[in-house]
Each structure stands twice: as C-alpha cells, then as structure tokens.
Design an enzyme around this catalytic site. Sequence first.
Site, mmCIF file in Angstrom:
data_model
loop_
_atom_site.group_PDB
_atom_site.id
_atom_site.type_symbol
_atom_site.label_atom_id
_atom_site.label_comp_id
_atom_site.label_asym_id
_atom_site.label_seq_id
_atom_site.Cartn_x
_atom_site.Cartn_y
_atom_site.Cartn_z
ATOM 1 N N HIS A 202 0.664 -1.421 0.168
ATOM 2 C CA HIS A 202 -0.138 0.169 -0.153
ATOM 3 C C HIS A 202 1.240 1.544 0.161
ATOM 4 O O HIS A 202 0.236 1.686 -1.472
ATOM 5 C CB HIS A 202 -1.218 0.137 0.966
ATOM 6 C CG HIS A 202 -2.180 -1.481 0.338
ATOM 7 N ND1 HIS A 202 -1.557 -1.975 1.309
ATOM 8 C CD2 HIS A 202 -2.815 -1.210 0.568
ATOM 9 C CE1 HIS A 202 -2.966 -2.948 0.868
ATOM 10 N NE2 HIS A 202 -3.851 -1.953 0.038
ATOM 11 N N ARG A 309 -10.590 3.435 -0.664
ATOM 12 C CA ARG A 309 -10.306 2.908 0.379
ATOM 13 C C ARG A 309 -10.557 3.857 1.042
ATOM 14 O O ARG A 309 -9.778 4.461 1.842
ATOM 15 C CB ARG A 309 -8.639 2.826 0.370
ATOM 16 C CG ARG A 309 -8.373 2.001 -0.960
ATOM 17 C CD ARG A 309 -7.300 1.653 -1.222
ATOM 18 N NE ARG A 309 -6.560 0.670 -1.880
ATOM 19 C CZ ARG A 309 -6.084 0.163 -2.601
ATOM 20 N NH1 ARG A 309 -6.234 1.511 -3.594
ATOM 21 N NH2 ARG A 309 -5.649 -0.309 -3.940
ATOM 22 N N ARG A 345 -15.313 1.112 -0.127
ATOM 23 C CA ARG A 345 -15.369 0.408 0.712
ATOM 24 C C ARG A 345 -14.590 0.438 2.077
ATOM 25 O O ARG A 345 -14.597 1.289 2.276
ATOM 26 C CB ARG A 345 -13.388 -0.486 -0.051
ATOM 27 C CG ARG A 345 -13.600 -1.749 0.726
ATOM 28 C CD ARG A 345 -12.598 -2.421 0.227
ATOM 29 N NE ARG A 345 -11.334 -1.894 0.682
ATOM 30 C CZ ARG A 345 -10.445 -1.995 -0.243
ATOM 31 N NH1 ARG A 345 -9.240 -2.988 -1.001
ATOM 32 N NH2 ARG A 345 -9.122 -1.315 0.343
ATOM 33 N N GLU A 447 -10.697 -10.699 -4.150
ATOM 34 C CA GLU A 447 -9.878 -11.179 -3.965
ATOM 35 C C GLU A 447 -8.482 -12.041 -2.828
ATOM 36 O O GLU A 447 -7.484 -11.901 -2.776
ATOM 37 C CB GLU A 447 -8.943 -9.470 -3.035
ATOM 38 C CG GLU A 447 -9.567 -9.520 -2.277
ATOM 39 C CD GLU A 447 -9.236 -8.545 -1.575
ATOM 40 O OE1 GLU A 447 -8.652 -7.186 -1.801
ATOM 41 O OE2 GLU A 447 -10.232 -7.928 -0.864
ATOM 42 N N ASP A 471 -4.436 -8.274 -4.330
ATOM 43 C CA ASP A 471 -5.033 -9.277 -2.920
ATOM 44 C C ASP A 471 -4.687 -10.630 -4.031
ATOM 45 O O ASP A 471 -3.741 -11.960 -3.388
ATOM 46 C CB ASP A 471 -5.544 -9.102 -2.104
ATOM 47 C CG ASP A 471 -5.358 -8.500 -0.721
ATOM 48 O OD1 ASP A 471 -4.315 -8.548 -0.702
ATOM 49 O OD2 ASP A 471 -5.970 -7.188 -0.439
ATOM 50 N N ARG A 481 2.825 -9.647 -0.707
ATOM 51 C CA ARG A 481 3.123 -8.411 -1.477
ATOM 52 C C ARG A 481 3.629 -6.982 -1.480
ATOM 53 O O ARG A 481 4.319 -6.568 -2.347
ATOM 54 C CB ARG A 481 1.657 -7.484 -1.885
ATOM 55 C CG ARG A 481 0.753 -7.521 -0.738
ATOM 56 C CD ARG A 481 -0.611 -7.501 -1.488
ATOM 57 N NE ARG A 481 -1.220 -5.661 -1.819
ATOM 58 C CZ ARG A 481 -2.255 -5.234 -1.562
ATOM 59 N NH1 ARG A 481 -3.450 -6.172 -1.445
ATOM 60 N NH2 ARG A 481 -2.814 -4.260 -2.030
ATOM 61 N N CYS A 518 -9.987 -3.553 -10.297
ATOM 62 C CA CYS A 518 -9.542 -2.170 -9.501
ATOM 63 C C CYS A 518 -8.313 -1.991 -8.586
ATOM 64 O O CYS A 518 -8.124 -1.963 -8.216
ATOM 65 C CB CYS A 518 -10.770 -1.795 -8.372
ATOM 66 S SG CYS A 518 -10.878 -2.691 -6.868
#
Length: 588
Positions: A202, A309, A345, A447, A471, A481, A518
């Site tokens: 992120h 987010r 979300r 995900e 994800d 990740r 996305c």
Amino acid sequence: MKTDKPPTERILKGFAVSAGIAIGPAHVVETGATPVPEYAVTEADVEAERARFAEAVAKARRQIRKLKGKAGTLPEAAAEDVGFLLDAHLAMVTDSRLIRGVDRRIAADRINAEAAVQAEIASIAQTFQAMDDPYLAARVSDVREVGTRLIRNLLKNPYRAFSDLPEGTVILAEELTPADTALLDPRRIAGFASVLGGAQGHTAILARSLGLPAVLGTAGLLQGVQTGAPVVVDGIGGLVIVNPTPSTLSTYVERQAAIERERTALRRLARLPAVSRDGVVVNLQANLELPREVVAAVENGAQGVGLLRTEFMFMNREDLPDEEEQYRTLRDIVVGMAGRTVTARTLDVGGEKLAVALEGRYPEPANPALGLRAIRLSLREPRLLETQLAGMVRAAAHGPLRILLPMICTGHEVTQVRQMLTGVVRRLRRRGVDVPPDIPQLGVMIEVPGAALAADALARVSDFFAIGTNDLTQYTLAIDRSDEQVAALYDPLHPAVLRLIQFTCEAAFRARIPVSVCGEMAGDPRHTALLLGLGVRDLSMAPTRLAAVKQRLRGMDVQAAERRARVIMDQSDPGRIATLLDDFNGAA
Ligand code: PEP
Ligand code: MG
C-alpha cells in the site's frame, strides 16, 4: 591550498514503484528520536509491562532480521559491513545485558518499559564511555540505535511529522508505512525511497496515487547519507543516486522535463471519450486513498470512483471516526464527484495497513495477511461496521454511492452485512435522517482465490463484483505483496491468476451483475488489452494512471484483443503469456 573533494556519487538499486524523477535535498528519517513517556506501574501491572516489553523485543528481532535479508543483496564488501552491524544489533536484542537490564528495572523500579529502556541505555553508554576504548565508544551509538528502535516499537507507530520540511525534499527512510505515506504532501515532498517495501504494497499504491516518484526495497540506502545531501530518486529505473555528479544531474533534469512534456500531452486526453478504435466504450474510474484526490480524479477524466479505500479515515489518529465525521467526509467525496458513482469500501485494515485505535484489541496474528483483517474484523466489531454503513448510507443521499466489502470469502459474510445494512437504513429512517430512497448496492471484492472459485455462489448474494488483483495475486501465488525479498516472483500474468479473473468475469456475466477490476493491473496499459479481451469493461485505477490507460484503449481494437486473450488463456507458461501480450501491444 586544501581543496574539498566533492562527495562520491553512489548509485543504489531498488524497485521502481511510482514513475517520475525527484531531485532535491535528502531528509533522512531517523528510526527513533521520539519523546519518551515516563510513568509508574503498579505491582499488579508489572507482568503485563514485561510482556509488552518482550513483544517489542520480538518485533525488533523481526525488523533487524528483515534488514539483514535486505543487506544480503548489496555488493559483497558492503553486505559484509552492514551484516556485521546488524548482527551486533541482533545480539543486543537477544538475551543481552540491555534486555535483562530493562526487564529488571521494570520489576525493581516499577516503571514503564519505555522509561526503563531509556535508563538502561544511559547506564550502558556511561560504562562504555568510561572504558576509554575507541571501539567500545563507537558501539554506544549502536546501543542507542537499538534502544530507540525498542522505544518506537513500544510506542507503536508514533506519527512522523513531514509537514515542516523544506519544499522539494526527498525523503529517505528505513521504512515508510502506508500511514506515514498518507502524510506526505506532494506539493512539498518531491519523492521518497526506503530500504524496505515491495512494489505492490500500500505504500507503493499510495505513492502512485499521490504522483510521488518512489523507489522501495533499496539495500544500503541509509549508509553514510546525511540530511541535506543532494539526491535523485529515479522512479522509472528504480535507482537512487546520492551525491550525483554534475553530468548525472543534468541527465536527470532533462529526463524530468521530458516526462513533464509527456504528461502535459496525456492530460489532453482527459476530456476525450474512453472508447476503443472499434467503438467499445469502457468505464474508466479512479481509486482514491485520500479525499484530496477527488480533484485529481475529476481533472483526469475519471467516470466514477471504482474503489474508495476508507482506511485513510482511521490512520494517524488515536480515536475512531464517528458516524457524523465519516458521513461528512464521504458526502464531500460524493458531492465532489458530481453525479458520478462512488464505490466506498468498508474498512480494510490489518496486515500492513494499521489503525492505531484498533491496535491491541486482539493478539497480534502470526500471519497478518491471513488473520483478522478487512471484513473479518468488521464482522467481529459490528458497532464499527454499523457506524461505517450508516455514514455511507447518509452520504448516498447526496449522490450515487455503492458499498464494497473487502476480503470476502463466503456468501454468509455478505448476507450478514446485508442484514446489518437493512437494519441501519431502518434505524436512520426512524431517526428522521435523510437517506436515499433505495438501499445502496452491496458488492464484493474478489481478491481471495476461494472467492473467485466460488464466484457463482457469491454472485447470487452480491450486486456487483470488483476484482482486486493485488491480493488475488498475493494469495494465489503465496507471495507477500509488500515483501521485497519475493517481489520478483509477484506476477499477475501467472496463468493461475488470469484463470481466476476469467472465472470471476464469467460468473458475473452469467448472473448479469457488473464486474470491474480495481487492482494495480487495471492501471497498467500493458494489461489493458488482456483485461478487455477477457470481457472486462470497467477499470479502476490511480487517477495518475487514467490518461495512459485511455490512450492505450483509444489505440486498440477490442475484437483483436479478445482473439489474443483466447490464445493467451490457452497458455500455461507465464513467460509465453507475457510475450504474447507484449507482441500484441507492440503491434497495436
Ligand atoms: C486489491 O487487493 O487488488 C485491492 C484493490 O485492494 P487493496 O490493494 O486495497 O488490498
Ligand atoms: Mg485487497
């Protein structure tokens, strides 16, 4: 006459995570230097305080081991030097005088762990300095460094102030968390680089959203670099150049200007329709991590927000936002998008994304990515989820808003949230609060591989799907990740990931529900043809990526992309898939 030799240029390699070139004076982020609270603990609390200290020590060991792993990728001599240093640090947090001393002080002096660390460090430093041995005197700085690491761990994520840095500063740090990155103001900060961090975490996503050139996973970055040193962060080539020579500098100044020219040209695309050469219309939307990005989304021609987010509302603060605050923030975004749909979300914390206010409520998971995160945490904390849902429903009275659930695995999770949503709407109506006539649509992120494989069942209880390829790739290939050690293995073009995307799309088509992508794949023009070829007509990405993807779309024939996707989906080798895709992109 003595002439000062110019400092030697150092070129370091990392992962290019956010395109662009930053040139400016370095600001080296200290890994400690936070004010230390001091307070007494009661006898009854001594054991809990020692356990808190033990947890901070274990965390320090994990951090130092991680840094050691990273040092292994340095050139041989440097790897050896850094390795020795980190070995010394590791020894200091493994049953050392320091650890025993702190433990004793907590029990004997009944003081908090931070104060005990500070006292023990001062005492060790005094002993070393009294020995009159230059080697040991030099070790004092190591002891202090380890001490500040322990204090930082005990304080859990103290905020870092980046607001008072001079304009054009380039930040260099051991690690920047997503919460730290959210504090960076692109008007003041030119770019950043760090020792830790991978390309899909992120922190990297935020860097792209903010349009900040960034290089992560840069071994040896902080060795011998001082705040104020000139530095270049090459977010395209994945290089950090400390003390660049005049010729290196002028090359980068030219490149910076060329990038700016290219961006100006791309900006002209913002007002042109998102349609392929053969007339296929595609919905290009923006992913937002921070409310201020609404402006960039609209300027870059986003047709909606495909992923908001909401984690940002929970970062860098001690308390939780209440319904009113969440409502106002969401309302401003909905109003800012002026009639375009916003997909909000629910909270996706856990793993690397932290919310201080929620820390300590549950034991630290051994595998944070597989633990109590995202929807699992929300369902465990119904009040928290209901508050979020209420804020969202109220914001939906100001414009189109859909609700999206992260990390869904089973239909039961969706039906539980739907029940809560119905209850929330009913209560809001009873309170006489303004709510939209229809309950907002409820969609799920696909995900987790299990969710993709069960997409048919999930489609029955969902109003829409949003495929989170970040994800999905992480969990399908078992690649963390944000871990730079395995970043090279992270590959969304792996056939297993592509099949799960295809499977999900087909389930959505059969159930006649909308499906979008996305994850970061959606914002990479290299992948546009493949996603369109699989039938996706809705892509959501960082606002800074919209123009490049639109350019690719406008130059493409979707029917040809569909034919190429069929060939690609017959392949089992990721390398062959990449070649088939790149050939198609090159020919188009
Ligand atoms: C994803 O996982 O692809 C996604 C879009 O969600 P996040 O990156 O926030 O985990
Ligand atoms: Mg995700």
